[in-house]
Design a protein around this motif. Structure first.
Motif, PDB file in Angstrom:
ATOM      1  N   ALA A  63     -88.384   0.267 -44.456  1.00  0.00           N
ATOM      2  CA  ALA A  63     -88.820  -0.560 -45.589  1.00  0.00           C
ATOM      3  C   ALA A  63     -88.857   0.225 -46.892  1.00  0.00           C
ATOM      4  O   ALA A  63     -89.280  -0.315 -47.918  1.00  0.00           O
ATOM      5  CB  ALA A  63     -90.202  -1.150 -45.290  1.00  0.00           C
ATOM      6  N   ASN A  64     -88.441   1.482 -46.889  1.00  0.00           N
ATOM      7  CA  ASN A  64     -88.489   2.330 -48.087  1.00  0.00           C
ATOM      8  C   ASN A  64     -87.801   1.635 -49.269  1.00  0.00           C
ATOM      9  O   ASN A  64     -86.654   1.203 -49.166  1.00  0.00           O
ATOM     10  CB  ASN A  64     -87.811   3.677 -47.796  1.00  0.00           C
ATOM     11  N   GLY A  65     -88.537   1.508 -50.363  1.00  0.00           N
ATOM     12  CA  GLY A  65     -88.002   0.844 -51.545  1.00  0.00           C
ATOM     13  C   GLY A  65     -88.246  -0.650 -51.555  1.00  0.00           C
ATOM     14  O   GLY A  65     -87.869  -1.340 -52.511  1.00  0.00           O
ATOM     15  N   GLY A  66     -88.870  -1.189 -50.500  1.00  0.00           N
ATOM     16  CA  GLY A  66     -89.115  -2.625 -50.402  1.00  0.00           C
ATOM     17  C   GLY A  66     -90.530  -2.945 -49.962  1.00  0.00           C
ATOM     18  O   GLY A  66     -91.479  -2.234 -50.313  1.00  0.00           O
ATOM     19  N   ILE A  67     -90.669  -4.026 -49.182  1.00  0.00           N
ATOM     20  CA  ILE A  67     -91.989  -4.500 -48.747  1.00  0.00           C
ATOM     21  C   ILE A  67     -92.070  -4.494 -47.227  1.00  0.00           C
ATOM     22  O   ILE A  67     -91.129  -4.905 -46.541  1.00  0.00           O
ATOM     23  CB  ILE A  67     -92.242  -5.931 -49.273  1.00  0.00           C
ATOM     24  N   LEU A  68     -93.194  -4.017 -46.716  1.00  0.00           N
ATOM     25  CA  LEU A  68     -93.514  -4.142 -45.288  1.00  0.00           C
ATOM     26  C   LEU A  68     -94.643  -5.150 -45.180  1.00  0.00           C
ATOM     27  O   LEU A  68     -95.737  -4.938 -45.705  1.00  0.00           O
ATOM     28  CB  LEU A  68     -93.936  -2.793 -44.706  1.00  0.00           C
ATOM     29  N   ASN A  95    -104.156   6.315 -45.014  1.00  0.00           N
ATOM     30  CA  ASN A  95    -103.655   7.632 -45.455  1.00  0.00           C
ATOM     31  C   ASN A  95    -102.295   7.486 -46.124  1.00  0.00           C
ATOM     32  O   ASN A  95    -102.020   8.118 -47.155  1.00  0.00           O
ATOM     33  CB  ASN A  95    -103.544   8.583 -44.250  1.00  0.00           C
ATOM     34  N   PHE A  96    -101.450   6.639 -45.548  1.00  0.00           N
ATOM     35  CA  PHE A  96    -100.129   6.422 -46.146  1.00  0.00           C
ATOM     36  C   PHE A  96    -100.262   5.755 -47.513  1.00  0.00           C
ATOM     37  O   PHE A  96     -99.577   6.116 -48.477  1.00  0.00           O
ATOM     38  CB  PHE A  96     -99.269   5.555 -45.222  1.00  0.00           C
ATOM     39  N   MET A  97    -101.150   4.740 -47.620  1.00  0.00           N
ATOM     40  CA  MET A  97    -101.320   4.051 -48.902  1.00  0.00           C
ATOM     41  C   MET A  97    -101.904   4.984 -49.958  1.00  0.00           C
ATOM     42  O   MET A  97    -101.640   4.842 -51.148  1.00  0.00           O
ATOM     43  CB  MET A  97    -102.204   2.807 -48.717  1.00  0.00           C
ATOM     44  N   ASP A  98    -102.716   5.969 -49.534  1.00  0.00           N
ATOM     45  CA  ASP A  98    -103.287   6.952 -50.458  1.00  0.00           C
ATOM     46  C   ASP A  98    -102.232   7.913 -50.985  1.00  0.00           C
ATOM     47  O   ASP A  98    -102.118   8.158 -52.182  1.00  0.00           O
ATOM     48  CB  ASP A  98    -104.375   7.764 -49.745  1.00  0.00           C
ATOM     49  N   LYS A  99    -101.438   8.477 -50.067  1.00  0.00           N
ATOM     50  CA  LYS A  99    -100.572   9.605 -50.415  1.00  0.00           C
ATOM     51  C   LYS A  99     -99.084   9.265 -50.408  1.00  0.00           C
ATOM     52  O   LYS A  99     -98.280  10.033 -50.947  1.00  0.00           O
ATOM     53  CB  LYS A  99    -100.816  10.745 -49.416  1.00  0.00           C
ATOM     54  N   GLY A 100     -98.718   8.181 -49.760  1.00  0.00           N
ATOM     55  CA  GLY A 100     -97.306   7.850 -49.647  1.00  0.00           C
ATOM     56  C   GLY A 100     -96.586   8.703 -48.632  1.00  0.00           C
ATOM     57  O   GLY A 100     -95.356   8.740 -48.598  1.00  0.00           O
ATOM     58  N   THR A 101     -97.348   9.427 -47.796  1.00  0.00           N
ATOM     59  CA  THR A 101     -96.750  10.284 -46.778  1.00  0.00           C
ATOM     60  C   THR A 101     -97.238   9.867 -45.391  1.00  0.00           C
ATOM     61  O   THR A 101     -98.297   9.248 -45.251  1.00  0.00           O
ATOM     62  CB  THR A 101     -97.107  11.763 -47.014  1.00  0.00           C
ATOM     63  N   PHE A 102     -96.469  10.263 -44.365  1.00  0.00           N
ATOM     64  CA  PHE A 102     -96.817   9.915 -42.992  1.00  0.00           C
ATOM     65  C   PHE A 102     -96.085  10.848 -42.041  1.00  0.00           C
ATOM     66  O   PHE A 102     -95.200  11.618 -42.449  1.00  0.00           O
ATOM     67  CB  PHE A 102     -96.424   8.456 -42.689  1.00  0.00           C
ATOM     68  N   ALA A 107     -93.978  18.769 -40.310  1.00  0.00           N
ATOM     69  CA  ALA A 107     -93.403  18.203 -41.530  1.00  0.00           C
ATOM     70  C   ALA A 107     -93.907  16.791 -41.796  1.00  0.00           C
ATOM     71  O   ALA A 107     -94.034  15.983 -40.887  1.00  0.00           O
ATOM     72  CB  ALA A 107     -91.882  18.198 -41.424  1.00  0.00           C
ATOM     73  N   GLU A 108     -94.235  16.522 -43.064  1.00  0.00           N
ATOM     74  CA  GLU A 108     -94.617  15.176 -43.492  1.00  0.00           C
ATOM     75  C   GLU A 108     -93.410  14.465 -44.087  1.00  0.00           C
ATOM     76  O   GLU A 108     -92.533  15.084 -44.677  1.00  0.00           O
ATOM     77  CB  GLU A 108     -95.726  15.241 -44.551  1.00  0.00           C
ATOM     78  N   ARG A 109     -93.405  13.164 -43.936  1.00  0.00           N
ATOM     79  CA  ARG A 109     -92.342  12.355 -44.508  1.00  0.00           C
ATOM     80  C   ARG A 109     -92.934  11.481 -45.613  1.00  0.00           C
ATOM     81  O   ARG A 109     -94.136  11.205 -45.623  1.00  0.00           O
ATOM     82  CB  ARG A 109     -91.711  11.465 -43.428  1.00  0.00           C
ATOM     83  N   SER A 110     -92.101  11.010 -46.531  1.00  0.00           N
ATOM     84  CA  SER A 110     -92.590  10.171 -47.620  1.00  0.00           C
ATOM     85  C   SER A 110     -91.731   8.911 -47.709  1.00  0.00           C
ATOM     86  O   SER A 110     -90.563   8.896 -47.329  1.00  0.00           O
ATOM     87  CB  SER A 110     -92.549  10.925 -48.945  1.00  0.00           C
ATOM     88  N   ALA A 111     -92.344   7.844 -48.211  1.00  0.00           N
ATOM     89  CA  ALA A 111     -91.642   6.572 -48.416  1.00  0.00           C
ATOM     90  C   ALA A 111     -92.373   5.788 -49.497  1.00  0.00           C
ATOM     91  O   ALA A 111     -93.594   5.904 -49.646  1.00  0.00           O
ATOM     92  CB  ALA A 111     -91.592   5.761 -47.121  1.00  0.00           C
ATOM     93  N   SER A 112     -91.603   5.016 -50.259  1.00  0.00           N
ATOM     94  CA  SER A 112     -92.182   4.154 -51.290  1.00  0.00           C
ATOM     95  C   SER A 112     -92.132   2.723 -50.789  1.00  0.00           C
ATOM     96  O   SER A 112     -91.095   2.059 -50.844  1.00  0.00           O
ATOM     97  CB  SER A 112     -91.392   4.284 -52.593  1.00  0.00           C
ATOM     98  N   VAL A 113     -93.238   2.268 -50.254  1.00  0.00           N
ATOM     99  CA  VAL A 113     -93.290   0.944 -49.636  1.00  0.00           C
ATOM    100  C   VAL A 113     -94.502   0.180 -50.160  1.00  0.00           C
ATOM    101  O   VAL A 113     -95.608   0.724 -50.223  1.00  0.00           O
ATOM    102  CB  VAL A 113     -93.397   1.049 -48.093  1.00  0.00           C
ATOM    103  N   LEU A 114     -94.286  -1.071 -50.567  1.00  0.00           N
ATOM    104  CA  LEU A 114     -95.388  -1.934 -50.963  1.00  0.00           C
ATOM    105  C   LEU A 114     -95.884  -2.650 -49.708  1.00  0.00           C
ATOM    106  O   LEU A 114     -95.116  -3.335 -49.035  1.00  0.00           O
ATOM    107  CB  LEU A 114     -94.921  -2.959 -51.999  1.00  0.00           C
ATOM    108  N   ILE A 115     -97.155  -2.450 -49.381  1.00  0.00           N
ATOM    109  CA  ILE A 115     -97.725  -3.054 -48.170  1.00  0.00           C
ATOM    110  C   ILE A 115     -98.344  -4.404 -48.533  1.00  0.00           C
ATOM    111  O   ILE A 115     -99.250  -4.492 -49.362  1.00  0.00           O
ATOM    112  CB  ILE A 115     -98.799  -2.145 -47.537  1.00  0.00           C
ATOM    113  N   VAL A 116     -97.829  -5.460 -47.921  1.00  0.00           N
ATOM    114  CA  VAL A 116     -98.429  -6.797 -48.039  1.00  0.00           C
ATOM    115  C   VAL A 116     -98.889  -7.188 -46.639  1.00  0.00           C
ATOM    116  O   VAL A 116     -98.081  -7.240 -45.710  1.00  0.00           O
ATOM    117  CB  VAL A 116     -97.415  -7.837 -48.572  1.00  0.00           C
TER     118      VAL A 116
END
Length: 890
Positions: A176-181, A199-206, A214-223
């Motif tokens: 969902a990176n770049g979109g909505i989950l 934690n993901f909504m706080d930092k954008g990492t998971f 290693a941590e991963r990052s994604a830009s996802v809007l959570i609805v």
């Protein structure tokens, strides 16, 4: 110049300040009005024209550049109750730098998923997301009982993170990176999952499941969405990360105008799918506007889809010119919306108009209302509505006639003269095909001339019902035999000769070859029309006894009015009244009416079916009882009784009506799975059994449309076994509650266990398992292509039961769902000749380690091999064994 361009130019010329109508522009250009209307609506969508409000609809050319409406603006324009939600959604999407996470609240079916999808499209419109950005939906309830699998679905998993994770797997967040989950039913997300999300909504990492470094990052809007109170079902730390909480109102909270817009939208969507116009009668629109829609917008949409599907099937199978929906063909629960109070009707008229006949929907996204001058038969829909409404208020017949006459004059001034020239068939149209009614009118006209007298309405009504039933029998290849044919032919030769000519009319107009026996029946209508029906007290008495405040009297009154007599008698049985009291009132009526001829009881109560014998001894008359109580049965029984048929003949012919209805539904009924039942047995009286039933209602959770609790009073062991066998003809008895042990394989629970609430858990498990099987039927039917899904479900159930019995286990419901779908797909795949999807890893070792279970499953599979003419391979046996080798059993 294209047509739409010519329309646009003419609009600019004619509209001025006040505007121009579609008909004005069509006349000026010599074009079809419907095509001009389509072009004008398209110009409105393009911002080149503006559509006015009111009637007639006036269009004006747009001045200057009109700002493009967003999808959320369009939603708010037709749904005032969503204005606040739309504003919140806009603010959340546009909030810098990447938007705000959202939580949508609302009851089941209000449209939370649809609203989330619109939010995504709005984000694309506003360039906050790329056109190719993802909108991914995840229902947390699907994996609520398997936390490991749930988290791996969302966050992904590292190879070896759990058994079966044989490769690195990305989760939905990465996709969902770049979109909505969209997280539906987020309240089913376990606390561990909620923590990972905040934690993901706080930092954008998971991290994927199993990753530690290693941590991963994604830009996802959570609805996310929930039907529950977030304060009691979600962690505070989770909800604090969601600053925008949006509530979607239920359908009952929305205005009638909004509901009209939703209905119109859904009909237009179906029109677009079918690629054809859909004509919806105004009465159908009124029904959809007002019926009780328990599951909100979702149910409204589904109901409209089902009605359109039925109309489309008739359009194809009957080679009709148009797809047309009439209120007469709506399911009864939707039709109930017609019977609303006056103030509701005023809102109907405001939205639809008084003299409109049809709403016509097409994919031009515009609703068009027409005044139809032809096909006046449809006016009787309105008469039927008014009759039902006034009867429900209990007014007298004279008042009903006066009120109905006023209402018809006010409501249909343009049609009243044509109505007055015809026989009033309003009530009859509810149960008889209009084509048959037309044939009966021709028969009545011809027979009146042939016999030299005017036939009464009771012949008209009775003959219409009779011919409809006869045609049904013929089309189902059932014989029609008249045992009195020769007597009728010789005794009533003139009427019989006329009846033979009537058969030719039926043959010519309906293309149905009627047997000569039928002429005997028709002739008797003419014979009995001259008799004094009211004076024939030796006719069979028809007595209807049914539960409800006015159920029995309503059916009897309908039959009497249709047949022009006062023959059927209705005795109502309030739900709270004991059977003994009802029987006492029946006795009282028989004494007061001084009944001396035979009686047919039409009842909906089991205890009354045996009451007839007591009446025979007490009153010295012969009785028969039928456990049938529908209006059609009452009409048929009353009609045959009035014609002088014997009790046995009336009984048989009325039962045959039931057979006709059953045959009509055979195909559908065969696909249905039996309703479930829990039987409570008491030795201390029926009242105790009912008290026990009420106790189980409190202890257990179940869908009353699937399961029923049936109380029985013990009369003797033979009697109880006989009654259980009768119940098993209609129900699947899943267990019995009794104070003593019965000799049956059905699971049993003692009275003491139930009273101490010790049996509830086991009984609930039985209910859950059997309910699961029922609900899986439709799913399997849609999933499988080579074999019949519902038939396969019965075989799979038998297969699983055999294994459970051999292993002395009961599967957990969630595992049961998995194994059932797995076996269904396996059977479908093997039957289609497709290869194994994947060989079972270390098959020989697995068989050796699970030899006992393997042998049981292998033996049980012989039934499937024989039933489907297949050979289930060892790899598939191993996969099935893995389900039964699971540790979670009940």
């Amino acid at each position: 110049m294209k047509r739409i361009e010519a329309v646009y130019e003419k609009l600019k010329e004619l509209s001025g300040e006040n505007g121009a109508s579609a008909i004005e522009i069509a006349d000026a250009l010599n074009l079809d009005r419907a095509n001009v209307s389509k072009d004008l609506n398209r110009l409105c969508e393009e911002g080149k024209a503006v559509k006015g409000k009111g009637k007639p609809v006036l269009f004006t050319a747009a001045k200057g550049n009109k700002k493009e409406e967003t999808i959320l603006d369009k939603l708010a324009s037709t749904n005032e109750s969503l204005i606040s939600a739309v504003k919140q959604a806009k603010a959340a999407v546009l909030y810098p730098p990447k938007g705000l996470h959202m939580l949508i609240l609302g009851e089941t079916g209000v449209g939370k998923s649809m609203f989330a999808g619109i939010i995504h499209r709005y984000a694309i419109e506003m360039k906050r997301m790329d056109e190719k950005s993802s909108f991914i939906t995840f229902n947390c309830a699907d994996y609520a009982n398997n936390p490991q699998l749930l988290l791996s679905q969302l966050f992904g998993a590292k190879k070896g993170a759990y058994t079966g994770a044989d490769a690195d797997k990305p989760g939905l967040i990465e996709k969902a990176n770049g979109g909505i989950l969209f997280l539906d039913e987020v309240h089913r997300l376990l606390p561990e999952g909620q923590e990972m999300f905040f934690n993901f909504m706080d930092k954008g990492t998971f991290r994927r499941l199993g990753e530690t470094e290693a941590e991963r990052s994604a830009s996802v809007l959570i609805v996310s969405a929930t039907t529950e109170n977030p304060d009691s079902t979600l962690l505070k730390t989770f909800t604090r990360r969601i600053p925008m909480i949006i509530r979607i109102p239920s359908l009952s909270e929305r205005s009638l105008e909004e509901r009209f817009n939703l209905i119109s939208q859904f009909f237009r969507e179906e029109s677009s799918r079918l690629g054809r116009q859909i004509r919806v009668s105004v009465n159908s629109m009124r029904a959809f506007l007002s019926y009780h829609c328990e599951s909100n917008v979702g149910q409204l949409r589904t109901d409209i889809q089902l009605v359109c599907a039925k109309a489309y099937a008739e359009f194809l199978s009957q080679d009709k010119d148009e797809i047309e929906i009439s209120s007469l063909e709506l399911p009864q629960y939707i039709k109930q919306g017609l019977y609303m109070e006056t103030e509701h009707r005023q809102l109907w008229n405001k939205l639809i108009g008084i003299n409109k006949r049809y709403c016509i929907f097409d994919e031009t996204k515009e609703t068009m209302l027409y005044d139809e001058e032809e096909n006046n038969e449809n006016i009787y829909e309105m008469i039927d509505l008014r009759v039902h409404e006034l009867r429900s208020k209990g007014i007298s017949s004279n008042e009903l006639e006066e009120e109905m006459e006023r209402d018809i004059n006010d409501y249909f001034k343009s049609y009243i003269h044509s109505v007055n020239r015809k026989i009033d068939i309003s009530s009859l149209e509810n149960i008889i095909n209009p084509e048959i009614i037309g044939v009966v009118e021709e028969i009545i006209r011809f027979s009146g001339e042939s016999l030299g007298r005017q036939l009464s309405e009771r012949v008209y009504y009775g003959m219409a019902v009779h011919i409809a039933n006869s045609i049904d029998r013929i089309r189902k290849n059932k014989k029609i035999i008249n045992p009195q044919l020769n007597k009728i032919r010789t005794q009533y030769s003139r009427e019989f000769s006329t009846a033979l000519d009537c058969l030719k009319i039926i043959d010519r107009l309906l293309d149905v070859s009627m047997p000569i026996d039928e002429a005997g029946f028709l002739a008797m209508f003419f014979v009995y029309d001259e008799r004094d029906i009211e004076g024939q007290r030796k006719d069979v008495n028809i007595i209807v006894v049914a539960h409800g405040v006015s159920t029995a009297t309503s059916m009897a009154d309908t039959a009497n009015r249709l047949l022009g007599a006062k023959h059927a008698v209705g005795i109502n049985a309030p739900l709270e009244e004991k059977p003994e009291q009802v029987i006492s009132r029946v006795r009282e009526y028989l004494r007061e009416a001084n009944v001396s001829s035979d009686i047919l009881f039409l009842v909906d109560m089991g205890s009354l079916t045996t009451f007839g014998k007591e009446v025979e001894q007490e009153f010295g008359v012969k009785t028969r009882s039928l456990s049938l109580a529908s209006t059609l049965h009452v009409i048929e029984a009353t009609r045959k009784a009035m014609m002088g048929y014997t009790l046995d003949e009336v009984y048989k012919d009325t039962y045959n009506v039931f057979s006709l209805i059953q045959n009509e539904l055979t195909e559908e009924a065969e696909e249905d799975i039996q309703k479930l039942a829990i039987v409570t047995v008491c030795t201390t009286g029926e009242g105790s059994a009912i008290a026990l039933k009420n106790m189980l209602f409190k202890q257990l959770q179940f869908d009353s449309s699937i399961l029923e609790i049936i109380p029985l009073n013990l009369v003797g062991k033979e009697s109880i076994y006989s009654r259980l066998r009768n119940i098993e003809k209609e129900y699947n008895i899943i267990c019995i509650v009794s104070s003593f042990k019965l000799n049956t394989k059905i699971p049993q629970f003692g009275l003491k266990e139930v009273l101490k609430n010790e049996a509830a858990e086991k009984m609930q498990n039985l209910i859950d398992v059997e309910s699961t099987y029922i609900k899986m039927g439709d799913t399997l039917a849609n999933m499988l292509s080579t074999i019949n899904g519902k038939e396969a479900l019965k075989d799979i159930k038998k297969f699983i039961r055999e294994i459970e019995n051999e292993l002395d286990i009961k599967m957990d419901t969630n595992i049961l769902i998995g194994v059932t779908f797995h076996i269904g797909c396996m059977l479908d795949r093997i039957k289609a000749g497709n290869k194994l999807l994947e060989e079972f890893e270390d098959k020989e070792k697995f068989i050796h380690e699970n030899k006992d279970i393997y042998n049981v499953v292998k033996k049980a599979a012989e039934f499937l091999n024989e039933r489907y003419d297949i050979a289930v391979p060892d790899d598939e046996i191993c996969y099935i064994v893995s389900f039964f080798n699971h540790k979670k059993y009940v």
